[in-house]
Design an enzyme around this catalytic site. Structure first.
Site, PDB file in Angstrom:
ATOM      1  N   LYS A  21       0.844  -1.205   0.000  1.00  0.00           N
ATOM      2  CA  LYS A  21       0.000   0.000   0.000  1.00  0.00           C
ATOM      3  C   LYS A  21       0.872   1.246   0.000  1.00  0.00           C
ATOM      4  O   LYS A  21       2.041   1.208   0.396  1.00  0.00           O
ATOM      5  CB  LYS A  21      -0.925   0.029   1.216  1.00  0.00           C
ATOM      6  CG  LYS A  21      -0.238   0.003   2.601  1.00  0.00           C
ATOM      7  CD  LYS A  21       0.261   1.341   3.101  1.00  0.00           C
ATOM      8  CE  LYS A  21       1.017   1.247   4.423  1.00  0.00           C
ATOM      9  NZ  LYS A  21       1.835   2.424   4.756  1.00  0.00           N
ATOM     10  N   ASP A  32      -2.114  -2.075  10.039  1.00  0.00           N
ATOM     11  CA  ASP A  32      -2.334  -2.076   8.588  1.00  0.00           C
ATOM     12  C   ASP A  32      -2.936  -3.385   8.075  1.00  0.00           C
ATOM     13  O   ASP A  32      -3.278  -3.492   6.898  1.00  0.00           O
ATOM     14  CB  ASP A  32      -1.005  -1.858   7.841  1.00  0.00           C
ATOM     15  CG  ASP A  32      -0.452  -0.451   8.030  1.00  0.00           C
ATOM     16  OD1 ASP A  32      -1.230   0.448   8.424  1.00  0.00           O
ATOM     17  OD2 ASP A  32       0.750  -0.254   7.778  1.00  0.00           O
TER      18      ASP A  32
HETATM   19  P1  ATP Z   1       4.685  -0.540   8.003  1.00  0.00           P
HETATM   20  O1  ATP Z   1       3.540  -1.510   7.989  1.00  0.00           O
HETATM   21  O2  ATP Z   1       4.973  -0.057   9.379  1.00  0.00           O
HETATM   22  O3  ATP Z   1       4.635   0.496   6.959  1.00  0.00           O
HETATM   23  P2  ATP Z   1       6.982  -1.467   6.640  1.00  0.00           P
HETATM   24  O4  ATP Z   1       6.307  -1.751   5.354  1.00  0.00           O
HETATM   25  O5  ATP Z   1       7.802  -0.236   6.737  1.00  0.00           O
HETATM   26  O6  ATP Z   1       5.933  -1.488   7.786  1.00  0.00           O
HETATM   27  P3  ATP Z   1       7.670  -4.207   6.867  1.00  0.00           P
HETATM   28  O7  ATP Z   1       8.269  -4.678   5.592  1.00  0.00           O
HETATM   29  O8  ATP Z   1       6.277  -4.564   7.153  1.00  0.00           O
HETATM   30  O9  ATP Z   1       7.895  -2.663   7.004  1.00  0.00           O
HETATM   31  O10 ATP Z   1       8.623  -4.725   8.050  1.00  0.00           O
HETATM   32  C1  ATP Z   1       8.536  -4.233   9.341  1.00  0.00           C
HETATM   33  C2  ATP Z   1       9.305  -5.147  10.287  1.00  0.00           C
HETATM   34  O11 ATP Z   1       8.590  -6.369  10.421  1.00  0.00           O
HETATM   35  C3  ATP Z   1      10.698  -5.509   9.820  1.00  0.00           C
HETATM   36  O12 ATP Z   1      11.568  -5.373  10.904  1.00  0.00           O
HETATM   37  C4  ATP Z   1      10.592  -6.949   9.399  1.00  0.00           C
HETATM   38  O13 ATP Z   1      11.787  -7.669   9.628  1.00  0.00           O
HETATM   39  C5  ATP Z   1       9.470  -7.481  10.290  1.00  0.00           C
HETATM   40  N1  ATP Z   1       8.701  -8.587   9.683  1.00  0.00           N
HETATM   41  C6  ATP Z   1       8.184  -9.633  10.314  1.00  0.00           C
HETATM   42  N2  ATP Z   1       7.533 -10.439   9.453  1.00  0.00           N
HETATM   43  C7  ATP Z   1       7.630  -9.909   8.269  1.00  0.00           C
HETATM   44  C8  ATP Z   1       7.168 -10.287   6.993  1.00  0.00           C
HETATM   45  N3  ATP Z   1       6.467 -11.403   6.776  1.00  0.00           N
HETATM   46  N4  ATP Z   1       7.450  -9.459   5.957  1.00  0.00           N
HETATM   47  C9  ATP Z   1       8.136  -8.311   6.169  1.00  0.00           C
HETATM   48  N5  ATP Z   1       8.605  -7.931   7.350  1.00  0.00           N
HETATM   49  C10 ATP Z   1       8.365  -8.702   8.410  1.00  0.00           C
END
Ligand code: ATP
Length: 308
Positions: A18, A148
């Protein structure tokens, strides 16, 4: 072991990332959360998840893709947490699953990649285990895993309030073409909110959604939408990673209708007028060596959905 009849069964789910077209944040509350008002749009960058039966009480994940090594594969993986939670809530102790995720949503990119995987796991496991789950119950369970996750289940374009987890549909016409600049920096959501609290202890000011943004979506007018994109966290993200200001400037100079740090960053999303303009913008950005990688995507697209 599960019944031999279902051992070979594979459920495939695709979940989208998103961007936030608007993200308004109130000040930090006493419970540590920030009251948010945000407009999400699901865009065409996808994680694909497969779910298979495993022994009762076993929940595991294997990650593939360029950034797979950045994601934990233990019980802290959000997809594993989602599967284990769903099994627990079902009250059936005979459930277990092996998950495989092909990751394309940038990790720690402000695009809700982890939440997308949690949403995918909830949907896939509810089908694999034949739980006949009510979609509203999945939304509620999802919200306990992350703010989210409910949006990652529904997709499209939606207003999120509360922590971003209380959803209402938003009228939106047409498709929007975005160029995403993926950046090297790691910006964790808590770090960005921490800096936001320092910079704006009273919150982001006006909390309401800009009416011009909602009108632009109803009209399907990308030029008007580009002018009204807003993210209260942007200054905090830029102050932690000043190169983001250069990225935003470069995209605007190359003709983007608007540009915004996505969520807590560091991904930057630029809006183009149409598919061709998006192509030209992405070539321009790549030629100037902007960012770690460039992706062209469109939105809105659906949230987590079954494949095949
Ligand atoms: P947000 O939802 O806060 O915008 P983001 O998109 O910036 O998050 P993500 O890629 O969701 O970041 O990762 C956030 C944290 O969650 C990271 O530290 C990651 O290692 C951890 N994490 C745990 N499981 C997963 C997964 N299945 N995919 C991605 N990250 C994960």
């Amino acid at each position: 072991m599960a019944s031999p009849l279902v051992e070979d069964e594979v459920i495939r789910v695709r979940a989208s990332g998103k961007i936030n077209l608007a993200l308004r944040s109130g000040p930090r509350r006493s419970d540590g959360y920030h009251e948010l008002a945000t407009i999400f749009q699901a865009v065409s960058v996808y994680d694909d998840l497969e779910a298979r039966w495993d022994e009762p009480g076993r929940f595991s994940v294997t990650m593939t893709g360029d950034q797979a090594d950045l994601v934990p594969c233990d019980d802290s993986n959000l997809a594993v947490k989602a599967a284990a939670l769903l099994a627990r809530e079902s009250g059936n102790r005979g459930l277990g699953c092996q998950l495989t995720i092909r990751k394309a949503i940038p990790v720690t990119g402000g695009m809700a990649g982890g939440s997308a995987d949690a949403a995918a796991a909830l949907l896939a496991c509810s089908v694999l285990w034949d739980l006949d789950a009510d979609p509203d119950d999945l939304l509620e369970l999802g919200a306990t895993l992350g703010a989210d996750v409910p949006f990652c289940l529904t997709g499209g374009t939606a207003l999120g309030t509360g922590r971003g987890d209380r959803l209402a549909p938003v009228l939106s016409r047409g498709s929007y073409y975005w160029v995403l600049v993926l950046n090297e920096a790691e910006l964790s959501t808590p770090a960005v909110f921490g800096r936001f609290d320092q910079l704006r202890p009273l919150g982001g000011g006006e909390f309401a959604m800009p009416p011009e943004l909602l009108s632009a979506l109803i009209a399907g007018d990308p030029a008007a939408l580009g002018r009204t994109l807003i993210n209260d966290l942007e200054q905090a993200a830029i102050s932690l990673h000043p190169e983001l200001a250069e990225v935003l400037r470069a995209g605007r100079e190359l003709g983007a209708l608007g540009g915004i740090v996505s969520g807590s960053g560091p991904t930057v999303a630029f809006l183009a007028g149409d598919e061709r303009a998006a192509m030209e913008l992405s070539v321009g950005l790549a030629t100037h060596g902007i960012g770690r990688a460039i992706r062209r995507v469109h939105g809105p697209v659906p949230g987590a959905r079954l494949l095949s």
